[in-house]
Design a protein around this motif. Sequence first.
Motif, PDB file in Angstrom:
ATOM      1  N   GLN A   1      -0.265  24.014   0.037  1.00 38.33           N
ATOM      2  CA  GLN A   1      -1.090  22.873  -0.344  1.00 38.33           C
ATOM      3  C   GLN A   1       0.190  21.670  -0.261  1.00 38.33           C
ATOM      4  O   GLN A   1      -0.109  20.617   0.234  1.00 38.33           O
ATOM      5  CB  GLN A   1      -1.620  22.862  -1.813  1.00 38.33           C
ATOM      6  N   MET A   2       1.263  22.092  -0.836  1.00 36.67           N
ATOM      7  CA  MET A   2       2.265  21.081  -0.891  1.00 36.67           C
ATOM      8  C   MET A   2       2.939  20.661   0.401  1.00 36.67           C
ATOM      9  O   MET A   2       2.987  19.498   0.789  1.00 36.67           O
ATOM     10  CB  MET A   2       3.556  21.732  -1.799  1.00 36.67           C
ATOM     11  N   LYS A   3       2.911  21.604   1.255  1.00 36.26           N
ATOM     12  CA  LYS A   3       3.362  21.502   2.663  1.00 36.26           C
ATOM     13  C   LYS A   3       2.365  20.537   3.515  1.00 36.26           C
ATOM     14  O   LYS A   3       2.413  19.507   4.312  1.00 36.26           O
ATOM     15  CB  LYS A   3       3.463  22.730   3.630  1.00 36.26           C
ATOM     16  N   ALA A   4       1.202  20.737   3.067  1.00 40.07           N
ATOM     17  CA  ALA A   4      -0.130  20.184   3.739  1.00 40.07           C
ATOM     18  C   ALA A   4      -0.055  18.771   3.346  1.00 40.07           C
ATOM     19  O   ALA A   4      -0.465  17.935   4.092  1.00 40.07           O
ATOM     20  CB  ALA A   4      -1.697  20.921   3.670  1.00 40.07           C
ATOM     21  N   ASP A   5      -0.031  18.715   2.031  1.00 41.63           N
ATOM     22  CA  ASP A   5       0.010  17.368   1.262  1.00 41.63           C
ATOM     23  C   ASP A   5       1.135  16.218   2.008  1.00 41.63           C
ATOM     24  O   ASP A   5       1.188  15.355   2.371  1.00 41.63           O
ATOM     25  CB  ASP A   5       0.311  17.189   0.068  1.00 41.63           C
ATOM     26  N   CYS A   6       2.315  17.002   2.287  1.00 46.51           N
ATOM     27  CA  CYS A   6       3.590  16.199   3.027  1.00 46.51           C
ATOM     28  C   CYS A   6       3.354  15.992   4.312  1.00 46.51           C
ATOM     29  O   CYS A   6       3.418  14.663   4.645  1.00 46.51           O
ATOM     30  CB  CYS A   6       4.707  17.158   2.914  1.00 46.51           C
ATOM     31  N   ALA A   7       2.524  16.749   4.856  1.00 50.48           N
ATOM     32  CA  ALA A   7       2.274  16.271   6.252  1.00 50.48           C
ATOM     33  C   ALA A   7       1.123  14.897   6.392  1.00 50.48           C
ATOM     34  O   ALA A   7       1.436  14.348   7.124  1.00 50.48           O
ATOM     35  CB  ALA A   7       1.226  17.347   7.283  1.00 50.48           C
ATOM     36  N   LYS A   8       0.328  14.862   5.296  1.00 53.15           N
ATOM     37  CA  LYS A   8      -0.523  13.756   5.140  1.00 53.15           C
ATOM     38  C   LYS A   8       0.333  12.635   4.959  1.00 53.15           C
ATOM     39  O   LYS A   8       0.218  11.529   5.442  1.00 53.15           O
ATOM     40  CB  LYS A   8      -1.751  14.047   4.265  1.00 53.15           C
ATOM     41  N   VAL A   9       1.050  12.655   3.979  1.00 54.84           N
ATOM     42  CA  VAL A   9       2.012  11.400   3.492  1.00 54.84           C
ATOM     43  C   VAL A   9       2.716  10.982   4.808  1.00 54.84           C
ATOM     44  O   VAL A   9       3.163   9.885   4.618  1.00 54.84           O
ATOM     45  CB  VAL A   9       2.782  11.959   2.073  1.00 54.84           C
ATOM     46  N   LYS A  10       3.539  12.097   5.517  1.00 53.71           N
ATOM     47  CA  LYS A  10       4.527  11.586   6.340  1.00 53.71           C
ATOM     48  C   LYS A  10       3.725  10.987   7.471  1.00 53.71           C
ATOM     49  O   LYS A  10       4.491  10.068   8.515  1.00 53.71           O
ATOM     50  CB  LYS A  10       5.277  12.896   7.021  1.00 53.71           C
ATOM     51  N   LYS A  11       2.506  10.664   7.572  1.00 55.32           N
ATOM     52  CA  LYS A  11       1.594   9.736   8.697  1.00 55.32           C
ATOM     53  C   LYS A  11       1.758   8.395   8.072  1.00 55.32           C
ATOM     54  O   LYS A  11       1.093   7.671   9.077  1.00 55.32           O
ATOM     55  CB  LYS A  11       0.294  10.298   8.764  1.00 55.32           C
ATOM     56  N   LEU A  12       2.085   8.141   7.044  1.00 49.14           N
ATOM     57  CA  LEU A  12       1.888   6.846   6.343  1.00 49.14           C
ATOM     58  C   LEU A  12       3.282   5.813   7.133  1.00 49.14           C
ATOM     59  O   LEU A  12       4.170   6.585   7.034  1.00 49.14           O
ATOM     60  CB  LEU A  12       2.065   6.693   4.814  1.00 49.14           C
ATOM     61  N   PRO A  13       2.742   4.690   7.163  1.00 45.52           N
ATOM     62  CA  PRO A  13       4.066   3.842   7.761  1.00 45.52           C
ATOM     63  C   PRO A  13       5.074   3.833   6.523  1.00 45.52           C
ATOM     64  O   PRO A  13       6.254   3.704   6.995  1.00 45.52           O
ATOM     65  CB  PRO A  13       3.405   2.564   7.942  1.00 45.52           C
ATOM     66  N   GLU A  14       4.830   3.711   5.460  1.00 44.15           N
ATOM     67  CA  GLU A  14       5.528   3.518   4.199  1.00 44.15           C
ATOM     68  C   GLU A  14       6.441   4.783   3.716  1.00 44.15           C
ATOM     69  O   GLU A  14       7.486   4.568   2.961  1.00 44.15           O
ATOM     70  CB  GLU A  14       4.960   2.954   2.954  1.00 44.15           C
ATOM     71  N   ALA A  15       6.265   5.833   4.539  1.00 40.93           N
ATOM     72  CA  ALA A  15       6.654   7.104   4.227  1.00 40.93           C
ATOM     73  C   ALA A  15       7.790   7.659   5.287  1.00 40.93           C
ATOM     74  O   ALA A  15       8.256   8.512   5.339  1.00 40.93           O
ATOM     75  CB  ALA A  15       5.750   8.340   4.281  1.00 40.93           C
ATOM     76  N   LYS A  16       7.925   6.348   6.273  1.00 47.95           N
ATOM     77  CA  LYS A  16       9.177   6.578   7.276  1.00 47.95           C
ATOM     78  C   LYS A  16      10.511   7.065   6.569  1.00 47.95           C
ATOM     79  O   LYS A  16      11.004   6.401   5.764  1.00 47.95           O
ATOM     80  CB  LYS A  16       9.457   5.322   8.031  1.00 47.95           C
ATOM     81  N   GLY A  17      10.950   8.107   6.969  1.00 47.86           N
ATOM     82  CA  GLY A  17      12.486   8.442   6.551  1.00 47.86           C
ATOM     83  C   GLY A  17      12.102   9.309   5.402  1.00 47.86           C
ATOM     84  O   GLY A  17      13.342   9.696   4.634  1.00 47.86           O
ATOM     85  N   VAL A  18      11.104   9.456   4.995  1.00 42.50           N
ATOM     86  CA  VAL A  18      10.831  10.263   3.417  1.00 42.50           C
ATOM     87  C   VAL A  18      10.843  11.818   3.743  1.00 42.50           C
ATOM     88  O   VAL A  18       9.844  12.233   4.340  1.00 42.50           O
ATOM     89  CB  VAL A  18       9.699  10.000   2.834  1.00 42.50           C
ATOM     90  N   SER A  19      11.303  12.814   3.102  1.00 37.73           N
ATOM     91  CA  SER A  19      11.331  14.157   3.215  1.00 37.73           C
ATOM     92  C   SER A  19      10.302  14.443   2.125  1.00 37.73           C
ATOM     93  O   SER A  19      10.156  14.011   1.193  1.00 37.73           O
ATOM     94  CB  SER A  19      12.734  14.764   2.902  1.00 37.73           C
ATOM     95  N   CYS A  20      10.161  15.954   2.527  1.00 36.25           N
ATOM     96  CA  CYS A  20       8.987  16.525   1.858  1.00 36.25           C
ATOM     97  C   CYS A  20       9.515  16.957   0.263  1.00 36.25           C
ATOM     98  O   CYS A  20       9.032  16.326  -0.718  1.00 36.25           O
ATOM     99  CB  CYS A  20       8.371  17.713   2.404  1.00 36.25           C
ATOM    100  N   TYR A  21      10.364  18.089   0.262  1.00 35.42           N
ATOM    101  CA  TYR A  21      10.640  18.807  -1.047  1.00 35.42           C
ATOM    102  C   TYR A  21      12.220  18.772  -1.023  1.00 35.42           C
ATOM    103  O   TYR A  21      12.904  19.206  -0.282  1.00 35.42           O
ATOM    104  CB  TYR A  21       9.661  20.051  -1.143  1.00 35.42           C
TER     105      TYR A  21
END
Length: 449
Positions: free
Chosen positions: A199-219
């Motif tokens: 679930q954490m990886k799936a949530d990260c994949a959704k977040v990384k599609k956001l413009p404000e998440a550019k350059g943000v890593s998951c965990y």
Amino acid sequence: MVTRTSNAALFAAQPGETAHHRTTRVLQCSAALVAAGLVLTACGSSDGDGSGQTGTTSFEGRGPITYVAGKDTSGTVQPVLDRWNKLHPKEKVTFIELPTDADAQRQQMIQNAETKSDAYTVLSLDVVWTSEFAAHQWIDKVPEKQFPLDKMLKPVVETGKYRGGLYTVPAGSDGGLLYYRTDLLKKAGVSEPPTTWAQMKADCAKVKKLPEAKGVSCYAGQFQKYEGLNVNFSEAVNSAGGTVTDANGKPDVDTAAAKKGLDFLVDSVKDGTIPKEALTYQEEESRQAFQDGKLVFLRNWPYVYSLAEKSKVAGKFAVAPLPGLNGPGSSSLGGHNLALSSFAKNKATALDFMKFYTSEESASTFLKDASLAPPYAALYDDAALTKQYPYLPVLKESIQRAVPRPRVVQYGDVTAAIQREAYAAVTGTKSSTQALKDLQEELQKSTEQ
């Protein structure tokens, strides 16, 4: 039940005793006990701790002492020491700060003990060092009944025990927490924190599609080759249903469950869930990365909470239990306990200071000023505190579900082996299968010593 003591305890001179008087006492004690058919119990020698335990520790002497601990990144230790010093001007305590790295702290404390130096008085020990320091007689057994252990969480109290005696007193506990960016998850349409790794990886994949998440890593956690890697590795194994060592210290890491746990870390580095730079992170580096907005999720200790509230992510994060393979995971049980160096002077002062520092009042201060997990159960259930510190229920759950790291005498060898093999796996120099096989062999050698 008769307590056995060594001949050395019998022949040891008592304070102010001449050689002639000592010889007379020994002969009288021996004759009386032999006549009674008893085993010698150290005539005239008792620690008088009120716990029913006998020993040779004498808590005597008053005057200046030292308190030895890792670097105080929270800035809360010295004010507590200042409060003691104001109340005890003739028994002042000096703070000796060691490095932030836990392995370096342990090594410096061991070096001091091996030289039998009295430079260190009261030691702040990682909870998993109790067995090692007690077995080597580097620290004294302390009187149980002089501390309010019945008011503390049971798993926390157990970390201070060695062979039935109390050698360290809980000053603060610790449980791993999952810090997460509530603002980013909400914008990505995620309403609840993950309970599993998938679930954490799936949530990260959704977040990384956001413009404000550019350059943000998951965990990230703590993956540099030091004690923190042992913590993170153990959590991964336990959270997948595996075991590092059992309650008796017997290793059991060459298993399918342990491999699933290690594979979570290894695969996460490979697929970018864990950024490569996290392989250099200790607690502080990972905290800074989260506070700088570089991570969606962070595994760290509760001390991060108060510091993050003063950073650029203030009001944009929350905490949850660590995720696991099939549901909430298990934290490694953390925290620090106070111990009294066997070679210290002014032990009466030291014992009083330990009571002061580990009191419920001090625990409340550390909670309020530095988000440090208290050992006292009542503080987690206080409605006013819970309102002020909403992470307390999660933290209590983390501590109660936590699994201790290996409680073994040869702890240095064990943690070094875990760090070496886990690091080889996450950096790709060994397969998970080979690393766990090699680790099993190394742990068996270390625990058989």
